[in-house]
Design a protein around this motif. Structure first.
Motif, PDB file in Angstrom:
ATOM      1  N   TRP A  33      -6.879  -0.721  -1.536  1.00 52.40           N
ATOM      2  CA  TRP A  33      -5.781  -0.821  -0.582  1.00 52.40           C
ATOM      3  C   TRP A  33      -4.821   0.352  -0.709  1.00 52.40           C
ATOM      4  O   TRP A  33      -4.035   0.593   0.185  1.00 52.40           O
ATOM      5  N   THR A  35      -4.248   4.107  -0.321  1.00 54.92           N
ATOM      6  CA  THR A  35      -4.923   5.209   0.362  1.00 54.92           C
ATOM      7  C   THR A  35      -4.459   6.567  -0.134  1.00 54.92           C
ATOM      8  O   THR A  35      -5.152   7.557   0.059  1.00 54.92           O
ATOM      9  N   HIS A  68      -2.457   0.026   2.446  1.00 49.97           N
ATOM     10  CA  HIS A  68      -2.688  -0.894   3.559  1.00 49.97           C
ATOM     11  C   HIS A  68      -2.450  -2.291   3.019  1.00 49.97           C
ATOM     12  O   HIS A  68      -3.149  -2.734   2.105  1.00 49.97           O
ATOM     13  N   ASP A  76      -3.573  -4.963   9.266  1.00 50.11           N
ATOM     14  CA  ASP A  76      -2.939  -4.475   8.040  1.00 50.11           C
ATOM     15  C   ASP A  76      -1.789  -3.532   8.379  1.00 50.11           C
ATOM     16  O   ASP A  76      -1.850  -2.789   9.354  1.00 50.11           O
ATOM     17  N   GLN A  77      -0.749  -3.588   7.574  1.00 49.96           N
ATOM     18  CA  GLN A  77       0.378  -2.678   7.727  1.00 49.96           C
ATOM     19  C   GLN A  77       0.212  -1.515   6.754  1.00 49.96           C
ATOM     20  O   GLN A  77      -0.229  -1.709   5.625  1.00 49.96           O
ATOM     21  N   THR A  78       0.559  -0.322   7.195  1.00 49.23           N
ATOM     22  CA  THR A  78       0.576   0.828   6.300  1.00 49.23           C
ATOM     23  C   THR A  78       1.989   0.936   5.737  1.00 49.23           C
ATOM     24  O   THR A  78       2.960   0.982   6.483  1.00 49.23           O
TER      25      THR A  78
END
Length: 162
Positions: A33, A35, A68, A76-78
């Motif tokens: 998750w 990145t 994420h 999903d929220q960044t």
């Protein structure tokens, strides 16, 4: 508030496992998750080796992360966040956290079991109510670490070996 803990046995020497996990560049390898992770400041002088600091003095790293985050059925929220990591070589432990109202922090300990075998324990503390998803993510991270470090490297320097 919730505290979570999980452990696994890893067939890699404790010092090799610690060297791999304490390199922040490897975080996205076993925490899918995440990145992006990069230092927010130059490496501190204490990072030059144990002789450059007092006994048990951690190497404190300020980092910036991009992740994420699941949004409960939504896409999903960044999320971009500042965080910190303390590395204590003598104990083979890492501590980390993120500033803010969530009071999120954790620690990771690597213990010697036998030649070529380690015990990896991770603890997390959050202000969220206890959540099975967090336990599932924690177990997934441990499984990914174990699979990553126990596999033979495909090219020299890819992953540690016992």
């Amino acid at each position: 508030m919730a505290d979570h803990e999980a452990s696994t046995t890893v067939d890699v020497a404790a010092n090799v496992l610690f060297d791999y996990l304490s390199d922040i560049e490897h975080l996205p390898d076993y925490l899918p998750w995440l990145t992006d992770v990069h230092r927010a400041a130059p490496r501190p002088a204490e990072a030059q080796g144990m002789e450059a600091r007092r006994p048990q003095q951690p190497v404190h790293e300020e980092v910036e992360v991009t992740a994420h985050v699941p949004a409960g059925g939504e896409p999903d929220q960044t999320v971009h966040s500042e965080a910190w990591i303390d590395i204590v070589e003598e104990n083979r432990s890492l501590r980390w956290g993120a500033p803010g109202e969530q009071d999120y922090h954790g620690e990771l300990d690597i213990d010697f079991v036998a030649d070529g075998t380690s015990r990896l324990t991770v603890r997390l503390h959050t202000t969220h109510t206890p959540d099975q998803d967090i336990d599932d993510y924690l177990h997934h991270a441990l499984e990914t670490i174990k699979a990553t470090v126990e596999q033979p490297p495909t090219t020299p320097g890819d992953t540690p070996q016992a």
